[in-house]
Design a protein around this motif. Sequence first.
Motif, PDB file in Angstrom:
ATOM      1  N   LEU A  63     -31.767 -80.345  -5.726  1.00 20.28           N
ATOM      2  CA  LEU A  63     -32.257 -79.736  -4.721  1.00 20.28           C
ATOM      3  C   LEU A  63     -33.412 -79.918  -4.098  1.00 20.28           C
ATOM      4  N   THR A  64     -34.611 -80.194  -3.424  1.00 18.76           N
ATOM      5  CA  THR A  64     -35.995 -80.221  -3.113  1.00 18.76           C
ATOM      6  C   THR A  64     -35.745 -79.914  -2.338  1.00 18.76           C
ATOM      7  N   PRO A  65     -37.242 -78.647  -2.074  1.00 21.80           N
ATOM      8  CA  PRO A  65     -38.639 -78.720  -3.099  1.00 21.80           C
ATOM      9  C   PRO A  65     -38.288 -77.427  -4.436  1.00 21.80           C
ATOM     10  N   SER A  66     -36.994 -76.846  -4.367  1.00 18.53           N
ATOM     11  CA  SER A  66     -36.627 -75.735  -4.821  1.00 18.53           C
ATOM     12  C   SER A  66     -36.348 -76.359  -6.829  1.00 18.53           C
ATOM     13  N   ALA A  67     -35.338 -76.981  -6.610  1.00 16.46           N
ATOM     14  CA  ALA A  67     -34.949 -77.994  -8.178  1.00 16.46           C
ATOM     15  C   ALA A  67     -34.585 -76.998  -8.464  1.00 16.46           C
ATOM     16  N   GLU A  68     -33.368 -76.574  -7.564  1.00 11.45           N
ATOM     17  CA  GLU A  68     -31.974 -75.809  -7.767  1.00 11.45           C
ATOM     18  C   GLU A  68     -31.314 -77.200  -8.304  1.00 11.45           C
ATOM     19  N   GLY A  69     -30.703 -77.151  -9.265  1.00 12.93           N
ATOM     20  CA  GLY A  69     -29.055 -78.084  -8.889  1.00 12.93           C
ATOM     21  C   GLY A  69     -28.834 -78.008 -10.816  1.00 12.93           C
ATOM     22  N   VAL A  70     -28.785 -79.836 -10.787  1.00 15.83           N
ATOM     23  CA  VAL A  70     -27.885 -80.070 -12.099  1.00 15.83           C
ATOM     24  C   VAL A  70     -28.878 -80.611 -13.733  1.00 15.83           C
ATOM     25  N   TYR A  71     -28.746 -79.450 -14.495  1.00 10.58           N
ATOM     26  CA  TYR A  71     -29.695 -79.895 -15.544  1.00 10.58           C
ATOM     27  C   TYR A  71     -29.092 -80.309 -16.745  1.00 10.58           C
ATOM     28  N   THR A  72     -29.230 -81.371 -17.257  1.00  6.56           N
ATOM     29  CA  THR A  72     -28.966 -82.278 -18.425  1.00  6.56           C
ATOM     30  C   THR A  72     -29.793 -82.286 -19.982  1.00  6.56           C
ATOM     31  N   CYS A  73     -28.888 -82.549 -21.206  1.00  6.86           N
ATOM     32  CA  CYS A  73     -29.364 -82.545 -22.297  1.00  6.86           C
ATOM     33  C   CYS A  73     -28.629 -83.557 -23.273  1.00  6.86           C
ATOM     34  N   LEU A  74     -29.289 -84.497 -24.022  1.00  7.87           N
ATOM     35  CA  LEU A  74     -28.037 -84.561 -25.394  1.00  7.87           C
ATOM     36  C   LEU A  74     -29.421 -84.288 -26.651  1.00  7.87           C
ATOM     37  N   LEU A  75     -28.522 -83.595 -27.247  1.00  4.27           N
ATOM     38  CA  LEU A  75     -28.510 -83.065 -27.855  1.00  4.27           C
ATOM     39  C   LEU A  75     -28.380 -83.524 -29.913  1.00  4.27           C
ATOM     40  N   GLU A  76     -28.901 -84.337 -30.894  1.00  2.00           N
ATOM     41  CA  GLU A  76     -28.076 -84.740 -31.656  1.00  2.00           C
ATOM     42  C   GLU A  76     -28.703 -83.960 -32.728  1.00  2.00           C
ATOM     43  N   ALA A  77     -26.875 -83.761 -33.336  1.00  2.00           N
ATOM     44  CA  ALA A  77     -27.106 -82.933 -34.796  1.00  2.00           C
ATOM     45  C   ALA A  77     -27.658 -84.297 -36.033  1.00  2.00           C
ATOM     46  N   PRO A  78     -28.979 -84.385 -36.707  1.00  2.32           N
ATOM     47  CA  PRO A  78     -29.036 -84.479 -37.863  1.00  2.32           C
ATOM     48  C   PRO A  78     -28.141 -84.010 -39.262  1.00  2.32           C
ATOM     49  N   ARG A  79     -27.973 -85.044 -39.498  1.00  6.48           N
ATOM     50  CA  ARG A  79     -27.596 -84.865 -40.874  1.00  6.48           C
ATOM     51  C   ARG A  79     -27.782 -84.061 -41.565  1.00  6.48           C
ATOM     52  N   PHE A  80     -27.422 -83.562 -42.848  1.00  5.69           N
ATOM     53  CA  PHE A  80     -27.162 -81.863 -43.120  1.00  5.69           C
ATOM     54  C   PHE A  80     -27.510 -80.048 -42.650  1.00  5.69           C
ATOM     55  N   MET A  81     -27.627 -80.547 -41.079  1.00  5.13           N
ATOM     56  CA  MET A  81     -27.324 -79.502 -40.001  1.00  5.13           C
ATOM     57  C   MET A  81     -26.074 -78.185 -40.380  1.00  5.13           C
ATOM     58  N   ASP A  82     -25.702 -76.708 -40.759  1.00  9.62           N
ATOM     59  CA  ASP A  82     -25.339 -76.363 -41.308  1.00  9.62           C
ATOM     60  C   ASP A  82     -24.593 -76.031 -40.309  1.00  9.62           C
ATOM     61  N   SER A  83     -23.027 -76.515 -41.407  1.00 13.64           N
ATOM     62  CA  SER A  83     -21.877 -76.012 -40.057  1.00 13.64           C
ATOM     63  C   SER A  83     -21.330 -74.871 -39.943  1.00 13.64           C
ATOM     64  N   GLY A  84     -20.904 -74.682 -38.960  1.00 17.38           N
ATOM     65  CA  GLY A  84     -20.288 -73.683 -38.013  1.00 17.38           C
ATOM     66  C   GLY A  84     -20.480 -73.788 -36.516  1.00 17.38           C
ATOM     67  N   MET A  85     -19.621 -72.761 -36.092  1.00 15.77           N
ATOM     68  CA  MET A  85     -20.074 -72.400 -34.762  1.00 15.77           C
ATOM     69  C   MET A  85     -21.247 -72.201 -33.991  1.00 15.77           C
ATOM     70  N   TYR A  86     -21.662 -72.520 -33.097  1.00 15.65           N
ATOM     71  CA  TYR A  86     -23.790 -72.903 -32.656  1.00 15.65           C
ATOM     72  C   TYR A  86     -23.425 -72.548 -31.698  1.00 15.65           C
TER      73      TYR A  86
END
Length: 589
Positions: A63-86
């Motif tokens: 929505l403009t001009p409030s900038a309300e709405g859907v936001y996204t991010c693509l996150l890469e998990a690096p090698r040796f990132m600790d396992s488990g529930m984040y």
Amino acid sequence: MITIKDISITPEQITNSGLETVQVRCTVFSQNENCFITEVGLDLRHTMLNDVFPLRPDPNNLLTPSAEGVYTCLLEAPRFMDSGMYRMPILASDSKEGTGAGMSRFQLDWNPGVSPQIGTPEFVEIQEVYGDKPYTENNQVEVLESGQEALEKRLKIIEEAERQINIQTYTLEGGGVGGRLMDALLKKVDQGLEVNVILNVDSQFPSSPLSLMRLKANQWFYEWTRTGVAEPEKKKDSESFWDRLLPRKKSGGLNLALFSGRSVGVPANPASKAHVVDHWLSRMMDEKKTKPDAPQEDRLSTYSGPGGLPALPLLDYAVHEKIMVVDGEKAIVGGRNLESAYFEHWQDLDLYVEGPVVEQIQAGFLKNFDEIADPETHIRPTEIYNSKPQKAGAVAQFVQSTPWSGLNNVLLAMCNALQACQSSFYAVSQYLVLPGSMLRDAILDAAGRGVDVRILTNSDRTCKEVGFSTAYYVTLNYLDELIEAGVRIYEALGDDDEKALQPYLHSKEFIFDQRLAAVGSFNLSMRSSHIESENLLFVCDKEFAEDRTRAFFNMLESKAREITPKRFKRLREQSKTRIEMSRHLELLF
């Protein structure tokens, strides 16, 4: 106030291969009028990524001009990132200082893949990244196995010093061996040499209320289990130490820096409902079925210690490294603190080094001093680099970790070397305290690939030398999964005479495929991984590693016995109560 809803993670489960990503998606609205969304971020400061990652607005759902709405991010998990529930808080703000928070989750499984073979250029390149230091060639590396030769080498290089002596230790006693070393140091101060010393406050003064709490915790455990009569408290000559060094510090003849965990901690923010503990601690809490998402104010602290723990002396950050550098040319690293026991009847290990790697050790000491010392009250040590390549010698790398800065290079270098193992991994560690952790994952992964994994640690008898054997029962908590996976665990033999001084095992040594060996201050424990500053000197030399392998098997044959599955079952049955209660003290070791 800002509302964050419709939170989704796609996919919900990935591995830490370094090749997979997750998409975070949410809808953001502000309840304030005549304003606009200014920022939406994914808070990963409690993970090894140690940052807030921005979520970008989806132009097709905004929505403009409030900038309300859907936001996204693509996150890469690096090698040796600790396992488990984040658990990943999503934080948002608007132009009228409104704020909001939501929580996203995804599962990360351990599958970093096998690293290149140890000793190859590909392995070295990766290890230099994780260790944050280059491999150096032509180093002279001498093993200081006996306490006598370790003491004599220290006294010798102190006597030979011409410009500067730098020492970092966890403890330094005022009498005995510590007194002899102190005499030698003060003699050099009187001769006009620059002497810089780093000490850990809590461990240095056992008569203080802070360290007394640690002793009382061990005593509480001992009395609770009702296994016998406590030994008399053993006190160091801390008054003599303080009386001798403090006047030199005040007169400017000695540059003494004292480390306290509070000096590197950060104030907690009780108002932040989105705050979560560090992932390594959250994973431990998951295993214990506690409440990792409890608000900060429920954690009994207004000050944030390691990982979100209360900043109590028993749990706080500490400097655990042992470093000695003379004239920027000669160095000693390893496991020994500067007290008599480490040189007289305990089993410990140091390395004496000359060559280019000494420059890394010197730089490590100077970095530590800069972080610890107050620049208004301390003179910065002179940067003296005088290391010279030896005519022929080993390839070596000095690796350090400072968890309060988010730097876990020792842990990463250890995991990478473990993932590179094809035939064997042999370890000596003071204790083995590995609840849910990436180090345990790496060891289990190696065993699952058919690698011969053997670990030597202390026994109930040798542990009676310190802490009423508490660490032994803490260790027993975490052996079942390792033994089931085929890891062979050995315990050091003690003296049959219970009244005798016990040969407590304090060495920290790791041998990978008989090609790479590492010695230093790092234990196989959560404190070494995430709470204390540590170091390891990695020596990539086949002859050196084979020699250390022979020494390892000599210890197994003459000074140890295996905890077989049958024996482990019997130990658990005999010590069930002590093992269960000791689990409450796991972060002390």
